[in-house]
Design an enzyme around this catalytic site. Structure first.
Site, mmCIF file in Angstrom:
data_model
loop_
_atom_site.group_PDB
_atom_site.id
_atom_site.type_symbol
_atom_site.label_atom_id
_atom_site.label_comp_id
_atom_site.label_asym_id
_atom_site.label_seq_id
_atom_site.Cartn_x
_atom_site.Cartn_y
_atom_site.Cartn_z
ATOM 1 N N LYS A 67 0.631 -1.291 -0.099
ATOM 2 C CA LYS A 67 0.123 -0.082 -0.116
ATOM 3 C C LYS A 67 0.889 1.243 -0.033
ATOM 4 O O LYS A 67 0.465 2.248 -0.471
ATOM 5 C CB LYS A 67 -1.108 0.053 1.214
ATOM 6 C CG LYS A 67 -2.047 -0.953 1.122
ATOM 7 C CD LYS A 67 -3.087 -0.791 2.248
ATOM 8 C CE LYS A 67 -4.020 -2.239 2.102
ATOM 9 N NZ LYS A 67 -5.092 -1.858 3.005
ATOM 10 N N ASN A 88 -5.061 2.114 -1.687
ATOM 11 C CA ASN A 88 -5.424 0.737 -1.620
ATOM 12 C C ASN A 88 -6.152 0.376 -2.917
ATOM 13 O O ASN A 88 -6.950 -0.472 -3.396
ATOM 14 C CB ASN A 88 -6.425 0.334 -0.610
ATOM 15 C CG ASN A 88 -7.794 0.900 -0.651
ATOM 16 O OD1 ASN A 88 -7.823 1.845 -1.069
ATOM 17 N ND2 ASN A 88 -8.518 0.115 -0.332
ATOM 18 N N GLY A 127 -5.278 1.110 18.593
ATOM 19 C CA GLY A 127 -4.618 0.595 17.617
ATOM 20 C C GLY A 127 -3.930 1.945 16.762
ATOM 21 O O GLY A 127 -4.825 2.961 16.607
ATOM 22 N N GLY A 130 -1.322 0.885 10.186
ATOM 23 C CA GLY A 130 -1.886 1.300 8.933
ATOM 24 C C GLY A 130 -3.210 1.541 8.810
ATOM 25 O O GLY A 130 -3.739 2.400 8.307
ATOM 26 N N SER A 155 3.764 6.400 21.508
ATOM 27 C CA SER A 155 4.564 7.304 20.561
ATOM 28 C C SER A 155 4.145 7.220 19.213
ATOM 29 O O SER A 155 3.777 8.076 18.390
ATOM 30 C CB SER A 155 6.008 7.076 20.649
ATOM 31 O OG SER A 155 6.304 5.910 20.260
HETATM 32 P P1 ATR Z 1 -1.765 -2.810 10.221
HETATM 33 O O1 ATR Z 1 -1.385 -2.138 8.869
HETATM 34 O O2 ATR Z 1 -2.604 -4.159 9.857
HETATM 35 O O3 ATR Z 1 -2.666 -1.872 10.953
HETATM 36 P P2 ATR Z 1 0.579 -2.654 11.776
HETATM 37 O O4 ATR Z 1 1.037 -1.244 10.903
HETATM 38 O O5 ATR Z 1 1.556 -3.334 11.949
HETATM 39 O O6 ATR Z 1 -0.504 -3.083 10.910
HETATM 40 O O7 ATR Z 1 -0.107 -1.748 13.129
HETATM 41 C C1 ATR Z 1 -0.395 -2.995 14.039
HETATM 42 C C2 ATR Z 1 -1.151 -2.319 15.097
HETATM 43 O O8 ATR Z 1 -1.512 -3.459 16.145
HETATM 44 C C3 ATR Z 1 -0.515 -1.217 15.988
HETATM 45 O O9 ATR Z 1 -1.349 -0.460 16.591
HETATM 46 C C4 ATR Z 1 0.194 -2.220 17.033
HETATM 47 O O10 ATR Z 1 0.800 -1.685 18.393
HETATM 48 P P3 ATR Z 1 2.007 -0.992 18.341
HETATM 49 O O11 ATR Z 1 2.062 0.251 17.565
HETATM 50 O O12 ATR Z 1 2.257 -0.923 19.899
HETATM 51 O O13 ATR Z 1 3.159 -2.094 17.945
HETATM 52 C C5 ATR Z 1 -0.836 -3.338 17.355
HETATM 53 N N1 ATR Z 1 -0.578 -4.580 17.798
HETATM 54 C C6 ATR Z 1 -0.016 -5.607 17.070
HETATM 55 N N2 ATR Z 1 -0.095 -6.732 17.795
HETATM 56 C C7 ATR Z 1 -0.271 -6.354 19.209
HETATM 57 C C8 ATR Z 1 -0.358 -6.927 20.362
HETATM 58 N N3 ATR Z 1 0.046 -8.145 20.587
HETATM 59 N N4 ATR Z 1 -0.705 -6.208 21.432
HETATM 60 C C9 ATR Z 1 -1.037 -4.872 21.240
HETATM 61 N N5 ATR Z 1 -1.372 -4.318 20.079
HETATM 62 C C10 ATR Z 1 -0.715 -4.903 19.058
#
Ligand code: ATR
Length: 278
Positions: A67, A88, A127, A130, A155
């Protein structure tokens, strides 16, 4: 008659439901066309995408992990896609390739089937990845004023503040803080992959302090009813399933490609059945 040539690039794309969805839309609109899957290995992305753009295809969707990578191959970006930094949906218009992001707007369209947008609603988005970027941008662009963001890494949530509108009011929270003040929110939107199959038993935060009559929405659609949604239901909340986003982002993309409006109607039930059987 001209055939509308569409498709999906990504890695992997084999299990995508988009060919089925867009076939339904084409039938509904009386358009003859095709929607093909284009799996692309990362090491040959540049060559494959250049060939695809010159192949006579009219438009295509882009999924994980491309993307962002697609952007430098396009001629123009829709302003929201540029802000979000992810595309997308690509469309060829007058010989130029234009990129859009229909994920977030599709999500908001889906949510608004359940609860019409009102400036006064207090939203908590969980969350900051992306998917969250697109959804946050669409929420604030559609007039939601109070949208707080909870994330494991605070952050990372702060980076989303660049997507605000002047009137947006957003507080960035840890999950602990979010859990404590949960009862101040009318809508909770979960945007991470926590709880996705095969990790069905995981839940991003506890809903113990949920406001009565809150709406809880999860973009995870495998399983259809995540642990988060089950726990929300037990507390009497209204729940909103992730597969509706899939349909509404596709509806918006189809409008961009064809210039025609299509309706979701019974497709929501049909998609739910497909996902349950899969
Ligand atoms: P996507 O593009 O699918 O949204 P990403 O950019 O990797 O995927 O983002 C993942 C999100 O899921 C983030 O908010 C991540 O939290 P962090 O910013 O703290 O990494 C969250 N996430 C993924 N695994 C997690 C877990 N086991 N517990 C809590 N948050 C999680």
């Amino acid at each position: 008659m001209k055939i509308l040539k569409l498709g999906l690039i990504g890695h992997p794309v084999e299990h995508s439901l988009s060919p089925w969805i867009h076939t339904q839309f084409m039938e509904q609109a009386g358009i003859e066309g095709e929607y093909k899957l284009y799996p692309i290995e990362p090491d040959v992305f540049d060559e494959k995408i250049t060939a695809l753009l010159q192949s006579g295809i009219d438009g295509f969707n882009i999924t994980v992990p491309y993307k962002q990578r697609i952007i430098s191959f396009l001629d123009e970006l829709d302003p929201d896609a540029a802000k979000i930094g992810a595309v997308n949906t690509a469309v060829r218009k007058n010989g130029k390739w234009i990129g859009y992001n229909t994920d977030g707007s599709g999500y908001v369209r889906a949510l608004e089937q359940l609860i019409p947008a009102q400036e006064s609603l207090h939203v908590l988005m969980l969350g900051a990845g992306g998917a969250a970027r697109g959804i946050y941008r669409a929420l604030v662009a559609n007039g939601y004023r109070y949208v707080d963001i909870g994330n494991r890494t605070v952050s990372k949530a702060e980076q989303l503040l660049q997507l605000q509108e002047p009137e947006t009011i957003t507080e960035v929270l840890s999950y602990e803080e979010a859990q404590k003040k949960l009862e101040s929110y009318d809508i909770i939107i979960h945007t991470s992959s926590v709880g996705m199959s095969p990790h069905d038993h995981e839940q991003i935060i506890s809903l113990a302090n949920l406001k009565p009559n809150a709406v809880v929405s999860d973009i995870v659609y495998k399983p259809i009813e995540t642990m988060l949604l089950r726990s929300a239901k037990q507390q009497g909340a209204t729940i909103h399933h992730g597969h509706s986003m899939l349909l509404y982002q596709a509806q918006y993309a189809f409008e961009i490609w064809s210039g025609q409006q299509v309706i979701i109607g019974d497709l929501l039930n049909q998609l739910e059945q497909r996902l349950t059987e899969a």
